[in-house]
Scaffold this active site. Structure first.
Site, short mmCIF file in Angstrom:
data_model
loop_
_atom_site.label_atom_id
_atom_site.label_comp_id
_atom_site.label_asym_id
_atom_site.label_seq_id
_atom_site.Cartn_x
_atom_site.Cartn_y
_atom_site.Cartn_z
N CYS A 11 0.90 -1.18 0.02
CA CYS A 11 0.02 -0.09 -0.01
C CYS A 11 0.83 1.31 -0.05
CB CYS A 11 -1.02 0.00 1.18
SG CYS A 11 -2.29 -1.11 0.73
N PRO A 12 0.35 2.40 -0.97
CA PRO A 12 -0.69 2.61 -1.25
C PRO A 12 -0.93 2.00 -2.74
CG PRO A 12 0.12 4.43 -1.07
CD PRO A 12 1.21 3.49 -0.73
#
Lengths: 68, 319
Positions: A11-12
């Site tokens: 992530c992201p």
């Protein structure tokens, strides 16, 4: 159906890949991820953008998310 | 993880790892207690000087959260041999700048070679034994006051993907490099019952420890909690670090959130903070005085909830 494979990304990145794919390929879109964090993040992003989200576990920390 | 370790007891160990507190406290005499803490982690931002400042602000914070004054610090550094020496120097300079600002001194340290850079400090501080503020002394009726807005975990996740404007980045770095010194100095005179700093377990994780420590339930007012607006926007966009979800797994069962609390606010309450602010449980009668002392010291703060009777869950989040 359009599909992107976000497994192996942290992530992201998976959310950003999903955002880009929705813009470029449109929906319905299937996204594959390999942990809870991108599953939750993509679900939040897609719902808050007005899409419908369904997801299922493919076992062993893999999930399929369908955005329509 | 620590449960299998042998417990050495010493009557002068005032705070050890039994109570999940911010730092260890050892009574040296009736007049003097020593506070000791250590923390280090991999870079949370790209700029090495800022990273050094953040790591030091974070390490020093545990001493402030116990009601103490930092005195002595030792560097802990790990870096790959390919890392240019001026980068290593910038990390250490950043750390030293915050230790100096805290009025403490760096007396040495230790470095090792490692694949990923890591930096932090071991910090020793002093306090009068009666001035020690644990995270477990809150009492029913106390007001909960938070300094520093929440959202640095979400913001640093966004910064890694370059999703922040320079201004937003500066706001995030500013939060993580602001010492809790002025906040702690404002807390000292108001006879607070408990204090902790908000770090990796997120606001709700640290408040769970506070609730467990005092045996009461804590009531939070979601909309009164200071949050960086950009962090809420990012939470809605699903830019949330894995640590926030781990915190939810860890604390979620102890949290009763009112259905009217927006999801993005709840998400931020679980967001792991680096060098976050202090949460203070202060007698209600001294709450206004604390807020005015914090304001006079230029420390943004807000009353975010209160300590209530023990309810069904340890934490209750109201809109």
């Amino acid at each position: 159906m359009n599909q992107i494979d976000a497994r192996g990304y942290s992530c992201p990145e998976p959310v950003l890949m999903t955002k880009k794919a929705l813009k470029e390929l449109g929906k319905p879109l299937t996204v594959l991820v390999d942990s809870e964090t991108p599953l939750q993040n993509i679900t939040r992003f897609a719902r808050n953008s007005g899409h419908t989200v369904a997801s299922r576990s493919l076992g062993d920390e893999e999930y399929e998310i369908v955005i329509s | 993880m620590l449960s299998g370790l042998p417990r050495n007891s010493d009557p002068n160990l005032m705070v050890g790892f039994d109570s999940s507190d911010d730092a260890a406290v050892y009574r040296i005499s009736d007049e003097l207690a020593m506070i000791q803490t250590v923390d280090f982690f991999p870079p949370v931002v790209d700029d090495p000087y800022t990273f050094g400042q953040i790591a030091a602000t974070n390490a020093l914070s545990d001493v402030y959260a116990m009601g103490g004054t930092p005195k002595l610090a030792m560097n802990l550094l790990a870096f790959p041999s390919c890392l240019p020496l001026d980068v290593v120097g910038a990390i250490l300079e950043g750390g030293a700048s915050k230790v100096t600002e805290a009025g403490a001194v760096i007396a040495g340290g230790h470095s090792i070679e490692d694949q990923e850079p890591k930096y932090g400090l071991c910090v020793t501080g002093y306090a009068h034994p009666k001035a020690i503020l644990t995270n477990s002394g809150a009492r029913e009726g106390d007001l909960l006051v938070l300094t520093k807005a929440l959202g640095t975990g979400i913001l640093s996740t966004a910064a890694k993907a370059e999703l922040l404007t320079p201004e937003e980045y500066r706001e995030m770095a500013g939060l993580m490099t602001t010492l809790n010194r002025a906040a702690a100095e404002a807390v000292a005179p108001v006879e607070a019952h408990a204090c902790t700093d908000v770090t990796g377990f997120g606001l709700l994780g640290h408040l769970k420890e506070m609730a467990e420590g005092c045996g009461s339930s804590l009531e939070l007012w979601a909309r009164a909690i200071p949050i960086v607006p950009k962090a809420l926007e990012l939470a809605r966009d699903g830019i949330i670090p894995g640590g926030a979800y781990r915190n939810m797994d860890f604390v979620g069962d102890d949290v009763q959130a009112d259905g009217a609390v927006p999801q993005e606010i709840l998400d931020v309450l679980y967001d792991p903070q680096t060098a976050g602010g202090l949460v203070i449980a202060v007698p209600e009668a001294r709450g206004a005085e604390l807020l005015s002392r914090l304001s006079d010291a230029g420390v943004p703060a807000a009353a975010i909830g209160r300590v209530g009777p023990r309810g069904e869950r340890l934490l209750r989040v109201k809109p």
